[in-house]
Scaffold this motif. Structure first.
Motif, PDB file in Angstrom:
ATOM      1  N   LEU A 221       0.841  -1.196   0.000  1.00  0.00           N
ATOM      2  CA  LEU A 221       0.000   0.000   0.000  1.00  0.00           C
ATOM      3  C   LEU A 221       0.876   1.247   0.000  1.00  0.00           C
ATOM      4  O   LEU A 221       1.743   1.424   0.859  1.00  0.00           O
ATOM      5  N   ARG A 222       0.657   2.100  -0.981  1.00  0.00           N
ATOM      6  CA  ARG A 222       1.310   3.400  -1.041  1.00  0.00           C
ATOM      7  C   ARG A 222       0.248   4.486  -0.917  1.00  0.00           C
ATOM      8  O   ARG A 222      -0.924   4.253  -1.222  1.00  0.00           O
ATOM      9  N   GLY A 233       5.241   6.545  -0.780  1.00  0.00           N
ATOM     10  CA  GLY A 233       4.417   7.089  -1.852  1.00  0.00           C
ATOM     11  C   GLY A 233       4.885   8.458  -2.287  1.00  0.00           C
ATOM     12  O   GLY A 233       6.044   8.638  -2.663  1.00  0.00           O
ATOM     13  N   ALA A 234       3.996   9.468  -2.201  1.00  0.00           N
ATOM     14  CA  ALA A 234       4.331  10.815  -2.663  1.00  0.00           C
ATOM     15  C   ALA A 234       3.597  11.840  -1.810  1.00  0.00           C
ATOM     16  O   ALA A 234       2.471  11.596  -1.362  1.00  0.00           O
ATOM     17  N   GLU A 245      10.344   6.583  -1.157  1.00  0.00           N
ATOM     18  CA  GLU A 245      10.484   5.145  -1.370  1.00  0.00           C
ATOM     19  C   GLU A 245      11.606   4.648  -0.457  1.00  0.00           C
ATOM     20  O   GLU A 245      11.497   4.789   0.750  1.00  0.00           O
ATOM     21  N   GLU A 246      12.697   4.127  -1.035  1.00  0.00           N
ATOM     22  CA  GLU A 246      13.823   3.722  -0.195  1.00  0.00           C
ATOM     23  C   GLU A 246      14.521   4.941   0.407  1.00  0.00           C
ATOM     24  O   GLU A 246      15.261   4.843   1.389  1.00  0.00           O
ATOM     25  N   ALA A 270       0.292  11.623  -7.760  1.00  0.00           N
ATOM     26  CA  ALA A 270      -0.142  10.263  -8.079  1.00  0.00           C
ATOM     27  C   ALA A 270       0.552   9.750  -9.335  1.00  0.00           C
ATOM     28  O   ALA A 270       1.048   8.615  -9.369  1.00  0.00           O
ATOM     29  N   ALA A 271       0.598  10.579 -10.372  1.00  0.00           N
ATOM     30  CA  ALA A 271       1.238  10.162 -11.626  1.00  0.00           C
ATOM     31  C   ALA A 271       2.717   9.873 -11.415  1.00  0.00           C
ATOM     32  O   ALA A 271       3.256   8.886 -11.939  1.00  0.00           O
ATOM     33  N   ALA A 272       3.386  10.721 -10.639  1.00  0.00           N
ATOM     34  CA  ALA A 272       4.818  10.538 -10.399  1.00  0.00           C
ATOM     35  C   ALA A 272       5.089   9.255  -9.623  1.00  0.00           C
ATOM     36  O   ALA A 272       6.021   8.502  -9.945  1.00  0.00           O
ATOM     37  N   SER A 273       4.288   8.990  -8.593  1.00  0.00           N
ATOM     38  CA  SER A 273       4.483   7.786  -7.786  1.00  0.00           C
ATOM     39  C   SER A 273       4.274   6.526  -8.617  1.00  0.00           C
ATOM     40  O   SER A 273       5.075   5.580  -8.566  1.00  0.00           O
ATOM     41  N   LEU A 274       3.205   6.505  -9.398  1.00  0.00           N
ATOM     42  CA  LEU A 274       2.926   5.342 -10.243  1.00  0.00           C
ATOM     43  C   LEU A 274       4.026   5.136 -11.280  1.00  0.00           C
ATOM     44  O   LEU A 274       4.489   4.010 -11.504  1.00  0.00           O
TER      45      LEU A 274
END
Length: 436
Positions: A221-222, A233-234, A245-246, A270-274
């Motif tokens: 889950l992000r 996530g973002a 992320e890491e 959202a777009a960047a995370s995906l």
């Protein structure tokens, strides 16, 4: 060979015909609207026959506009006839991974923005049925899909590798029957996901948070948020967009985004995370966040005439999607609102502080409801007219140099148009008459 029936001859139905034609000796079709099976047979060079009620079939493929409460659907369910959504059927044919994006608002922009980052075509609810593009996707590593609640209502097998639910607010209650049924449809997006998959959710949405509370899930889950930091996530912080992320990765300042407004910060996050999870390089993400051109019919600046700017936001089909356009207004704004009644109210819109709202021009089936809500919350200049053309004329009549005239209907288009694109094109045509 299976006997296949396609129910619904809109874009998705024709996409299915295009893909299946030639592989079957005969394809059955049915629709609530009149159609000519002989012309369809000629167009697709395959025998296409009109379905007769009671005829035996092995599989019914459902276009997304077909309601779960449709009498034919209820009869097939009672008889145990296998039903499959167009999106499920088409996704099963894909060799590459699926990224599926849903939510009440922002999903078209986020889907297109993510596709822009990765350099691949998007499909689904964004206006291009997945089934119509299957033959072009053999070499794609990722298939980016916008998925609506209509498509998810019958989904049982969609298995995204990456998925996102951006937000949930009340919408399409006339079609789903209740908010619970609408939320249940959205939850089908991740029903088949497993421990190797990842779901991204917008934690600024109270209804979405409530939907996820207490749910056990095997997937990663992000989260993304404009309001706070997240564990993975973002997020947006001190004017900048970040990935977590890491390690934490700074992307850019919000002022550098090609699309402005808090709602577009959320879409960009959202777009960047995906895209990052799909393997996009950070440099490519930054560049695409800066040069994404946006979508037609989504806060699209059409033209100016006599000092008045005309903005086409026809994609705003509910109050929550109109709200960002009005809250981000910097000049006196006359908004054109109205359309098909989906059974939702407008108080959530007019209860907000909207200092630049100059006037509301209401039209269509929801005109009375919109006008009543606007009056309730103290909007002084409210006009009721018959249709979009009269609304446009009234807005231009009361406008002054420096004003914006904004088509942001906060309603579906189906009382007068086939879709929001047709409505937006009509608005553009009306603007064009001022600048021949």
């Amino acid at each position: 060979m299976k006997k296949i029936l396609i129910f619904g001859l809109g874009r998705s139905g024709h996409g299915l015909l295009d893909y299946l034609a030639g592989d079957y000796d005969e394809i059955l079709v049915t629709d609530d609207a009149p159609f000519d099976a002989d012309k369809l047979s000629d167009a697709y060079n395959t025998k296409i026959s009109a379905y007769t009620d009671g005829e035996s079939v092995d599989l019914v493929l459902l276009s997304p506009g077909i309601s779960p409460s449709h009498p034919k659907v209820l009869k097939w369910l009672e008889e145990g006839v296998p039903l499959q959504s167009e999106i499920d059927f088409a996704a099963e044919q894909l060799p590459g991974a699926v990224m599926a994006i849903s939510g009440t608002n922002g999903k078209s922009t986020t889907t297109a923005w993510c596709a822009h980052i990765l350099g691949v075509p998007a499909a689904g609810n964004i206006g291009i049925p997945l089934s119509a593009t299957l033959r072009e996707r053999a070499l794609l590593q990722w298939n980016i899909l916008e998925v609506s609640s209509f498509q998810l209502a019958f989904s049982r097998a969609l298995h995204p590798k990456l998925a996102a639910i951006l937000n949930i607010t009340q919408d399409h209650l006339d079609w789903h029957g209740s908010l619970d049924a609408y939320i249940e449809a959205k939850s089908r997006l991740f029903a088949s996901m497993d421990e190797s998959d990842s779901l991204l959710i917008g934690v600024d949405s109270p209804l979405l948070q409530k939907m996820m509370e207490g749910r056990k899930h095997p997937f990663v889950l992000r989260e993304f948020s404009v309001q706070r930091e997240v564990e993975k996530g973002a997020f947006y912080k001190d004017g900048g967009l970040w990935l977590r992320e890491e390690k934490d990765i700074f992307l850019l300042d919000s002022e550098e985004l090609s699309l402005q407004g808090d709602h577009n910060i959320a879409n960009a996050l959202a777009a960047a995370s995906l895209a990052y999870c799909a393997g996009a390089k950070v440099g490519n993400i930054r560049r695409a966040l800066k040069d994404f051109p946006g979508l037609r019919h989504r806060y699209e600046i059409v033209a100016s005439s006599d000092g008045v700017r005309f903005i086409n936001d026809s994609k705003a089909t509910n109050p929550e999607s109109t709200l960002p356009a009005l809250k981000s207004a910097k000049v006196p704004t006359i908004v054109l609102m109205g359309g098909y009644d989906k059974g939702i109210g407008y108080d959530i819109l007019f209860a907000q502080e909207l200092p630049h709202l100059k006037a509301v021009v209401c039209y269509g089936s929801t005109a009375a409801i919109v006008a009543e809500s606007a009056k309730k919350y103290g909007v002084e200049r409210i006009y009721r007219v018959r249709d979009l053309e009269e609304a446009f004329d009234k807005a231009f009549q009361i406008s002054a140099p420096g004003d914006d005239i904004l088509l942001s209907p906060a309603s579906a288009s189906w009382d007068a148009y086939s879709n929001f694109e047709e409505r937006g094109d009509h608005f553009r045509e009306l603007v064009g008459r001022l600048n021949p």
